[in-house]
Design a protein around this motif. Structure first.
Motif, mmCIF file in Angstrom:
data_model
loop_
_atom_site.group_PDB
_atom_site.id
_atom_site.type_symbol
_atom_site.label_atom_id
_atom_site.label_comp_id
_atom_site.label_asym_id
_atom_site.label_seq_id
_atom_site.Cartn_x
_atom_site.Cartn_y
_atom_site.Cartn_z
ATOM 1 N N UNK A 161 0.831 -1.210 0.000
ATOM 2 C CA UNK A 161 0.000 0.000 0.000
ATOM 3 C C UNK A 161 0.863 1.256 0.000
ATOM 4 N N UNK A 162 1.956 1.222 0.755
ATOM 5 C CA UNK A 162 2.856 2.374 0.786
ATOM 6 C C UNK A 162 3.519 2.608 -0.566
ATOM 7 N N UNK A 163 3.636 1.545 -1.368
ATOM 8 C CA UNK A 163 4.215 1.687 -2.702
ATOM 9 C C UNK A 163 3.164 2.010 -3.754
ATOM 10 N N UNK A 164 1.925 2.186 -3.339
ATOM 11 C CA UNK A 164 0.870 2.538 -4.266
ATOM 12 C C UNK A 164 0.161 1.365 -4.884
ATOM 13 N N UNK A 165 0.342 0.179 -4.345
ATOM 14 C CA UNK A 165 -0.326 -1.019 -4.863
ATOM 15 C C UNK A 165 -1.536 -1.292 -3.974
ATOM 16 N N UNK A 166 -2.710 -0.947 -4.446
ATOM 17 C CA UNK A 166 -3.919 -1.076 -3.637
ATOM 18 C C UNK A 166 -4.585 -2.446 -3.782
ATOM 19 N N UNK A 167 -4.098 -3.240 -4.720
ATOM 20 C CA UNK A 167 -4.753 -4.530 -4.972
ATOM 21 C C UNK A 167 -4.192 -5.656 -4.106
ATOM 22 N N UNK A 168 -3.270 -5.338 -3.208
ATOM 23 C CA UNK A 168 -2.669 -6.386 -2.372
ATOM 24 C C UNK A 168 -3.708 -6.961 -1.420
ATOM 25 N N UNK A 169 -3.786 -8.266 -1.365
ATOM 26 C CA UNK A 169 -4.758 -8.947 -0.517
ATOM 27 C C UNK A 169 -4.195 -9.137 0.888
ATOM 28 N N UNK A 170 -5.093 -9.237 1.854
ATOM 29 C CA UNK A 170 -4.653 -9.515 3.230
ATOM 30 C C UNK A 170 -4.137 -10.933 3.382
ATOM 31 N N UNK A 171 -4.492 -11.814 2.454
ATOM 32 C CA UNK A 171 -3.954 -13.176 2.396
ATOM 33 C C UNK A 171 -3.299 -13.338 1.035
ATOM 34 N N UNK A 172 -2.003 -13.530 1.016
ATOM 35 C CA UNK A 172 -1.290 -13.524 -0.251
ATOM 36 C C UNK A 172 -0.356 -14.717 -0.358
ATOM 37 N N UNK A 173 -0.067 -15.080 -1.605
ATOM 38 C CA UNK A 173 0.886 -16.154 -1.865
ATOM 39 C C UNK A 173 2.281 -15.766 -1.423
ATOM 40 N N UNK A 174 2.604 -14.472 -1.510
ATOM 41 C CA UNK A 174 3.937 -14.018 -1.117
ATOM 42 C C UNK A 174 4.175 -14.241 0.374
ATOM 43 N N UNK A 175 3.183 -13.944 1.195
ATOM 44 C CA UNK A 175 3.346 -14.149 2.642
ATOM 45 C C UNK A 175 3.517 -15.623 2.968
ATOM 46 N N UNK A 176 2.664 -16.465 2.377
ATOM 47 C CA UNK A 176 2.767 -17.899 2.629
ATOM 48 C C UNK A 176 4.092 -18.452 2.119
#
Length: 461
Positions: free
Chosen positions: A301-316
């Motif tokens: 969000x700080x980088x301007x990406x508003x489509x990031x989900x609260x559950x993401x493949x990157x976190x997992x």
């Protein structure tokens, strides 16, 4: 039966001690152990096996056929007019189960025929237990006595013991093979039933996964969609992210611990690193859900990406990569340290620097073991469920964006088999199709790894 096992083990222990002592006495009388065909301990093991193996085989056979025999005798004791109401095999099994429960006092019955059959069942069980205990104890004692008389210099005790051990190892190998075949067949048969209902092409190449089946014919919008491409892509994405973290960190830490670190640093750092392998996966899941996923979303969000989900493949994937770092590091470290020191010394003697010796000599020689460690890490990443459920969610999205919510094959297998399910609809059978696909993919990975291992091992054997 606890007393019976105690007697059998006591007879086996006594047989070993007594017969070994007798063999030692005979050796002393003849002038040394060299006059015996086998070492005294082999005579002890020979007698212990005679006391232990026959009773155990009898117990296995007895327990295997006891229920069938008692069931047949109980059914034969029932009146024919009463038994006619239970003509089918399933109803007879239910009747025997009811009689057994009544005989054990778990339930009661007002039918005098069932009560009489329960008394007969209880009598047969008691007689069977008494007879079994008596025979096994007698066989154990006879084994001890036979072992005692067979302690003679010409008896080839070592050959008998080694043959028994070879047979035992063969049985263990056979059990492992049969278990693997049984798992494969159980998954395969149910997967074939699924593919009779859903075409293979729709499953392997479909892009929609929604395994909801209508319960009633008048329901709409619940016909089910079984395209597994979103599951494959989600599994691949999370595995790739995890390996991008675990492979370089684990391999580089293994190189440092094996080639550069002092023994003091190694003795402290390696156990601390391996502690990560003992942390329960649910703890990693909590960390991924409560720390990693919100942090990644805030950063996006700080980088301007508003489509990031609260559950993401990157976190997992990131947390999963942290979890499997010890597998890569520990196995790679052991493999690298197993490379002969002569190869390092020869490279250094030819003028190579330590880093050149590692990259040009040590790592190529250790490559087969490193590939094995990486494959183990890949298998762990593919089979992980808890972290994905807690950090990546259950949504079967076909996306290449690591910030979106995805799911994996193993998560969907668990989801499909949760609750009271009947194995007569595509929703439940889809879990077996996914399991079969996962099995085939893992098998292909093993073939690839075996090819790599053989290719490089020929150069350094």
């Amino acid at each position: 039966m606890g007393l019976v096992w105690l007697v059998i083990l006591s007879c086996a222990l006594a047989a070993y001690i007594i017969c070994r002592h007798k063999a030692l006495l005979q050796a002393r009388q003849m002038g040394g152990i060299r006059f015996l065909h086998s070492l005294p301990s082999y005579y002890g093991w020979h007698a212990a096996m005679l006391s232990l193996i026959p009773p155990i085989l009898l117990l296995l056979i007895w327990y295997g056929f006891e229920g069938v025999v008692i069931r047949s005798l109980v059914l034969d004791s029932l009146p024919v007019s009463f038994l006619d109401a239970f003509a089918s095999q399933n109803t007879q099994s239910l009747l025997v189960s009811q009689i057994a429960n009544v005989s054990r006092g778990l339930t009661t019955s007002s039918d005098p025929i069932i009560n009489q059959a329960a008394h007969y069942y209880r009598t047969l069980s008691a007689h069977s237990t008494t007879l079994l205990q008596t025979i096994t104890i007698i066989m154990a004692v006879l084994g001890l006595i036979s072992g005692w008389f067979l302690v003679r210099p010409k008896i080839k005790a070592r050959h008998y013991v080694e043959k028994v051990m070879q047979a035992f190892l063969w049985v263990c190998s056979l059990v492992a093979i049969i278990t693997t075949i049984g798992i494969l067949l159980s998954v395969l048969f149910e997967a074939i039933r699924f593919f009779h209902l859903i075409p293979v092409s729709d499953f392997l190449f479909g892009t929609q996964w929604s395994p909801q089946i209508a319960i009633r014919a008048d329901q709409q919008g619940a016909s089910g969609a079984f395209g597994a491409i979103p599951l494959f892509s989600g599994t691949l994405m999370i595995t790739v992210i995890a390996m991008c973290i675990a492979a370089p960190i684990g391999l580089l830490s293994a190189i440092y611990l094996s080639e550069y670190a002092t023994e003091r640093v190694r003795n402290i750092a390696k156990p601390l690193l391996e502690i990560l392998a003992g942390v329960p996966t649910v703890v990693y899941g909590y960390f991924a859900a409560l720390t990693a996923a919100p942090l990644i979303r805030q950063l996006a969000t700080s980088l301007g990406i508003d489509s990031a989900s609260s559950e993401s493949a990157l976190a997992a994937g990131m947390v999963m990569g942290m979890m499997i770092i010890p597998f890569v590091s520990s196995l790679s470290d052991d493999v690298i340290r197993a490379v002969p020191k002569d190869l390092r010394d020869a490279a250094l003697a030819l003028g190579a620097t330590p880093s050149e010796a590692i990259t040009k000599v040590v790592l190529p020689a250790a490559l087969p073991g490193i590939v094995g460690g990486l494959l183990l890490a890949v298998s762990r990443a593919i089979g992980e469920t808890m972290i994905v459920v807690m950090a990546a969610g259950l949504s079967a999205n076909l996306t290449a964006n690591p910030l979106d919510s995805v799911t994996t094959i193993t998560v969907q297998i668990v989801t499909l088999l949760v609750g009271d399910q009947e194995f007569d609809n595509p929703k439940t059978l889809a879990a077996f199709a996914l399991g079969l696909t996962l099995f085939v993919v893992t098998l292909l990975l093993n073939f690839i790894a075996l090819h790599i291992v053989r290719k490089y091992r020929e150069q350094y054997d």
